[in-house]
Design a protein around this motif. Structure first.
Motif: not given
Length: 403
Positions: A101-102, A183
């Motif tokens: 994630c990211r 997140c």
């Protein structure tokens, strides 16, 4: 990106089983793979095969249920442990999911029974997928560890668990106070979607909503129509009802006719469920990290069309993108070594005790070396996952006695 999901005591999965999207060392179709932190290679696709009631849908249901649980659509009471064993009916159901994630590697673990959360933890991982930092670790109603939560956030979380929230997830409660929790929650909410599951609760890809938000999507669908050979000239929004789509045909005189979708074949309607998320998942403006999970991918689709759509996804997807497609299928033409890697193809099988197994073809090491036909091996039962038809022999059925 989804890297790994493990389940235990969920529906027909009595024992722990894991589904990995991390590529094996094989160089087959390596151009399709995505590189993430640490030069690790991630698969763009996973396909589950198996007989009826072998566990394909149950496994994808686990992904849908976990997503819904994180987002607050379900509770532990909705969980479905393995019911064919008395001890397992009372035991915990366990999940572990590793994801990107990211560009952060994260792991979320959850253990529940039908009354409460027993264990919940969120971690940051290093490039070798080992735990690098603990965001939080919860045992029942107590936080037993955290290295990243502020004192204020820790106090808020403790007070929350003290207020009879034993069946609520701490992850969702921490999204304001923890960047890592936010997140993770965003990944479940915005990056992951599941279609055709009994636990699906995702309306992001409602056809008309998608067309309203992104009008050019209709142009993209219409550009694909000539490849699909279904007799439809194009689709357009009904001028009399902006919330409906109509299919445009031409009669023998060339005159234009409008057909409502209910008059179209079920395969066409299924296409309109698949195409919007498939196209949008490849759109840079929409998402570079979309994971689309579809149960019964080939439902009402011709085998060649089913194969061509998956090929379209692989060809249009950029290797540096973070999009993935995970589907279940009965179409043996997809057991195709000319298009897919062995670690992208998985077999589910139901055992004599009613439980399911899940294995990738890459676990059968000789397949790569001997250049064997996956479909033939599967039909011969050498890979498992085929229905047992021994009890279904029509010639053995009792016949009416002759008078």
């Amino acid at each position: 990106m989804l890297l790994f999901i493990g389940i235990e005591n969920w529906m027909s999965y009595r024992e722990p089983y894991g589904f990995s999207m991390m590529a094996t060392p094989s160089e087959t179709y390596s151009s399709h793979l995505s590189l993430i932190t640490g030069e690790r290679r991630v698969l763009p696709m996973g396909i589950l095969f198996g007989g009826n009631a072998s566990g394909k849908s149950n496994f994808l249901d686990a992904i849908a249920y976990l997503r819904g649980l994180v987002l607050g659509h379900f509770s532990p009471e909705d969980s479905l442990p393995f019911l064919l064993d008395k001890e397992k009916r009372q035991a915990a159901t366990n999940f572990q999911i590793d994801f990107l994630c990211r560009e952060k590697l994260m792991r979320y673990q959850l253990s529940i029974n039908r009354e409460r959360v027993l264990h919940e933890a969120l971690y940051e991982l290093d490039q070798d997928l080992n735990v690098e930092a603990m965001v939080f670790h919860r045992l029942e109603d107590e936080i037993v560890g955290s290295v990243s939560l502020s004192a204020e956030a820790l106090t808020t979380a403790t007070e929350y668990l003290d207020c009879d929230n034993s069946d609520h997830l701490l992850l969702r409660q921490l999204i304001v106070d923890s960047a890592q929790a936010e997140c993770a929650y965003t990944w479940f909410n915005e990056c992951l979607s599941v279609q055709n599951s009994r636990f699906s609760n995702d309306e992001r890809f409602d056809l008309m909503d998608s067309l309203s938000e992104k009008p050019q999507l209709l142009d993209l669908i219409n550009k694909l129509l000539p490849l699909l050979d279904n007799g439809i000239d194009h689709f357009e929004i009904d001028p009399q009802n902006k919330k409906q789509l109509v299919a445009i045909h031409h009669d023998s005189n060339g005159d234009e006719l409008r057909f409502p979708l209910r008059q179209e074949a079920s395969g066409v309607r299924n296409l309109l469920e698949i195409l919007p998320p498939l196209i949008l998942s490849l759109d840079d403006e929409v998402s570079e990290a979309h994971i689309m999970v579809i149960d019964e991918w080939d439902r009402n689709l011709h085998s060649l069309l089913s194969l061509e759509l998956l090929n379209f996804f692989l060809e249009q997807r950029r290797p540096e993108a973070r999009t993935q497609l995970i589907v279940s299928s009965h179409d043996l033409n997809l057991l195709n070594r000319e298009m897919f890697r062995s670690d992208e193809l998985w077999i589910t099988e139901r055992l004599s005790d009613g439980s399911s197994t899940l294995l990738p073809l890459s676990d059968f090491g000789a397949l790569e070396e001997e250049d064997l036909d996956y479909r033939q091996l599967y039909l011969e039962g050498r890979l498992g996952g085929v229905p047992n038809l021994n009890a279904f022999i029509l010639s053995d059925w009792p016949q009416d006695s002759e008078e």
